[in-house]
Design an enzyme around this catalytic site. Sequence first.
Site, PDB file in Angstrom:
ATOM      1  N   TYR A  74       7.291  30.804  30.287  1.00 30.05           N
ATOM      2  CA  TYR A  74       7.778  31.873  31.170  1.00 30.05           C
ATOM      3  C   TYR A  74       7.324  31.683  32.614  1.00 30.05           C
ATOM      4  O   TYR A  74       8.068  32.011  33.542  1.00 30.05           O
ATOM      5  CB  TYR A  74       7.417  33.265  30.621  1.00 30.05           C
ATOM      6  CG  TYR A  74       8.322  33.589  29.453  1.00 30.05           C
ATOM      7  CD1 TYR A  74       9.628  34.023  29.670  1.00 30.05           C
ATOM      8  CD2 TYR A  74       7.900  33.388  28.143  1.00 30.05           C
ATOM      9  CE1 TYR A  74      10.489  34.255  28.609  1.00 30.05           C
ATOM     10  CE2 TYR A  74       8.754  33.629  27.071  1.00 30.05           C
ATOM     11  CZ  TYR A  74      10.038  34.060  27.316  1.00 30.05           C
ATOM     12  OH  TYR A  74      10.899  34.282  26.274  1.00 30.05           O
ATOM     13  N   ARG A  77       9.829  29.419  34.057  1.00 29.28           N
ATOM     14  CA  ARG A  77      11.079  30.124  34.381  1.00 29.28           C
ATOM     15  C   ARG A  77      10.904  31.000  35.617  1.00 29.28           C
ATOM     16  O   ARG A  77      11.795  31.090  36.463  1.00 29.28           O
ATOM     17  CB  ARG A  77      11.520  30.979  33.186  1.00 29.28           C
ATOM     18  CG  ARG A  77      11.979  30.142  32.009  1.00 29.28           C
ATOM     19  CD  ARG A  77      12.453  31.009  30.855  1.00 29.28           C
ATOM     20  NE  ARG A  77      13.639  31.782  31.196  1.00 29.28           N
ATOM     21  CZ  ARG A  77      14.150  32.749  30.429  1.00 29.28           C
ATOM     22  NH1 ARG A  77      13.566  33.056  29.299  1.00 29.28           N
ATOM     23  NH2 ARG A  77      15.225  33.396  30.793  1.00 29.28           N
ATOM     24  N   ASP A 112      16.534  37.317  35.094  1.00 36.50           N
ATOM     25  CA  ASP A 112      16.202  36.657  36.361  1.00 36.50           C
ATOM     26  C   ASP A 112      16.232  37.574  37.580  1.00 36.50           C
ATOM     27  O   ASP A 112      15.805  37.170  38.675  1.00 36.50           O
ATOM     28  CB  ASP A 112      17.127  35.441  36.591  1.00 36.50           C
ATOM     29  CG  ASP A 112      18.612  35.797  36.556  1.00 36.50           C
ATOM     30  OD1 ASP A 112      18.989  36.925  36.909  1.00 36.50           O
ATOM     31  OD2 ASP A 112      19.413  34.899  36.182  1.00 36.50           O
ATOM     32  N   HIS A 127      17.481  42.802  28.067  1.00 40.87           N
ATOM     33  CA  HIS A 127      16.497  41.854  27.515  1.00 40.87           C
ATOM     34  C   HIS A 127      15.216  41.794  28.343  1.00 40.87           C
ATOM     35  O   HIS A 127      14.448  40.846  28.211  1.00 40.87           O
ATOM     36  CB  HIS A 127      17.101  40.452  27.369  1.00 40.87           C
ATOM     37  CG  HIS A 127      18.066  40.339  26.221  1.00 40.87           C
ATOM     38  ND1 HIS A 127      18.906  39.256  26.039  1.00 40.87           N
ATOM     39  CD2 HIS A 127      18.313  41.183  25.179  1.00 40.87           C
ATOM     40  CE1 HIS A 127      19.630  39.448  24.937  1.00 40.87           C
ATOM     41  NE2 HIS A 127      19.292  40.603  24.402  1.00 40.87           N
ATOM     42  N   CYS A 138      -3.016  48.411  26.855  1.00 40.81           N
ATOM     43  CA  CYS A 138      -2.724  49.745  27.410  1.00 40.81           C
ATOM     44  C   CYS A 138      -1.220  49.961  27.622  1.00 40.81           C
ATOM     45  O   CYS A 138      -0.804  51.047  28.005  1.00 40.81           O
ATOM     46  CB  CYS A 138      -3.495  49.976  28.711  1.00 40.81           C
ATOM     47  SG  CYS A 138      -2.918  49.001  30.113  1.00 40.81           S
ATOM     48  N   SER A 197      27.711  33.599  25.812  1.00 42.16           N
ATOM     49  CA  SER A 197      28.267  33.044  24.576  1.00 42.16           C
ATOM     50  C   SER A 197      28.541  34.157  23.570  1.00 42.16           C
ATOM     51  O   SER A 197      29.208  33.924  22.564  1.00 42.16           O
ATOM     52  CB  SER A 197      27.313  32.004  23.991  1.00 42.16           C
ATOM     53  OG  SER A 197      26.038  32.579  23.785  1.00 42.16           O
TER      54      SER A 197
HETATM   55  P1  OAD Z   1      24.106  31.208  26.487  1.00 42.03           P
HETATM   56  O1  OAD Z   1      23.379  30.006  26.977  1.00 42.03           O
HETATM   57  O2  OAD Z   1      24.162  31.436  25.020  1.00 42.03           O
HETATM   58  O3  OAD Z   1      25.611  31.170  27.000  1.00 42.03           O
HETATM   59  C1  OAD Z   1      25.923  30.923  28.347  1.00 42.03           C
HETATM   60  C2  OAD Z   1      27.433  31.078  28.499  1.00 42.03           C
HETATM   61  O4  OAD Z   1      27.727  30.930  29.863  1.00 42.03           O
HETATM   62  C3  OAD Z   1      28.248  30.052  27.742  1.00 42.03           C
HETATM   63  O5  OAD Z   1      29.297  30.720  27.036  1.00 42.03           O
HETATM   64  C4  OAD Z   1      28.815  29.145  28.839  1.00 42.03           C
HETATM   65  O6  OAD Z   1      30.107  28.650  28.532  1.00 42.03           O
HETATM   66  C5  OAD Z   1      28.877  30.119  29.999  1.00 42.03           C
HETATM   67  N1  OAD Z   1      28.804  29.505  31.330  1.00 42.03           N
HETATM   68  C6  OAD Z   1      28.035  28.461  31.742  1.00 42.03           C
HETATM   69  N2  OAD Z   1      28.206  28.234  33.042  1.00 42.03           N
HETATM   70  C7  OAD Z   1      29.097  29.162  33.493  1.00 42.03           C
HETATM   71  C8  OAD Z   1      29.682  29.459  34.760  1.00 42.03           C
HETATM   72  N3  OAD Z   1      29.367  28.760  35.864  1.00 42.03           N
HETATM   73  N4  OAD Z   1      30.565  30.482  34.834  1.00 42.03           N
HETATM   74  C9  OAD Z   1      30.886  31.206  33.733  1.00 42.03           C
HETATM   75  N5  OAD Z   1      30.364  30.974  32.517  1.00 42.03           N
HETATM   76  C10 OAD Z   1      29.482  29.970  32.391  1.00 42.03           C
HETATM   77  O7  OAD Z   1      23.484  32.460  27.260  1.00 42.03           O
HETATM   78  P2  OAD Z   1      23.609  34.019  26.919  1.00 42.03           P
HETATM   79  O8  OAD Z   1      24.917  34.351  26.326  1.00 42.03           O
HETATM   80  O9  OAD Z   1      23.158  34.756  28.121  1.00 42.03           O
HETATM   81  O10 OAD Z   1      17.967  36.119  24.895  1.00 42.03           O
HETATM   82  O11 OAD Z   1      22.494  34.163  25.817  1.00 42.03           O
HETATM   83  C11 OAD Z   1      22.222  35.441  25.315  1.00 42.03           C
HETATM   84  C12 OAD Z   1      20.773  35.576  24.994  1.00 42.03           C
HETATM   85  O12 OAD Z   1      20.380  34.483  24.173  1.00 42.03           O
HETATM   86  C13 OAD Z   1      19.850  35.471  26.192  1.00 42.03           C
HETATM   87  O13 OAD Z   1      19.677  36.698  26.859  1.00 42.03           O
HETATM   88  C14 OAD Z   1      18.565  35.022  25.574  1.00 42.03           C
HETATM   89  C15 OAD Z   1      19.120  33.987  24.624  1.00 42.03           C
HETATM   90  O14 OAD Z   1      18.445  33.730  23.498  1.00 42.03           O
HETATM   91  C16 OAD Z   1      16.628  36.210  24.803  1.00 42.03           C
HETATM   92  O15 OAD Z   1      15.876  35.405  25.295  1.00 42.03           O
HETATM   93  C17 OAD Z   1      16.161  37.408  24.041  1.00 42.03           C
END
Ligand code: OAD
Length: 251
Positions: A74, A77, A112, A127, A138, A197
Amino acid sequence: MTADHDDREPDFARAAEALKWATKVAVLTGAGVSAESGVPTFRASDGLWEGHRIEDVATPMGFEANPELVWRFYNGRRVNVAKVNPNPGHHALVKLEQRYGDGFAIATQNVDGLHQRAGSKTVFEVHGSLHRTRCINCEKVEDRGLEDLGNRPLCPHCGGFLRPDIVWFHEPLPEDIWMRAMVAAEECDVFLVVGTSAVVYPAASVIPIAKANGATVVECNLTRTDASHAADVGLYGPSGQTLPKLLAKLS
Ligand code: OAD
């Protein structure tokens, strides 16, 4: 057909038409909206989970087993996000909020803070946030910015161990924020699904909720996803381009 003909024009027109009629708009964003800022997504071949087991860095069990590893992940990140800036996709969402005012909300899976840095006001961080720490003793939650906090940071108030204020797998979403995200999805006329996704639940469940309540669902992603079957319109391409283009069609 001219050289600048874009096959996607009818889709942009449909999405823009729905937005013109809308009084309430809600958005679910995921890592893809920040990709063009230089924040890695999770599930890409060079994504954040590559080289990391989710169980090791994104579960309470992983933190208990190896807090130093989790903090290294983290802190990395945090430092990366400190170096990047919001992109035109984030800025287009700010403009949309200016159009709909209180009728606009973003539920983001991103931690972020880039929506807020761009200027978005109503942002439900379902999230959690990279900026915040939570004391496991605490339970005080604090904004600690984005600097590296070291591998075993302690609470400045009680001396307890700090953890990132991130929702990990096997943990519930923050109840109040999640409720507000669901209400926004239920009440909106148009629901934008941007850069996710749509495989992580319960966050992704706002998509069928919006759909079931009559919203026009617009997906903005590089590719089709698990959300595509619920989408009335798909705008495929980088959201840093598709969102500004959609916005331009509204004026
Ligand atoms: P993912 O990495 O699963 O998916 C990212 C999505 O963004 C994919 O569908 C890509 O096709 C799309 N993508 C990439 N570049 C792009 C762009 N320039 N414009 C538009 N789309 C683009 O990420 P999340 O769906 O955010 O949770 O993942 C959901 C959660 O899974 C996150 O919040 C995290 C992770 O595990 C935790 O950490 C609890």
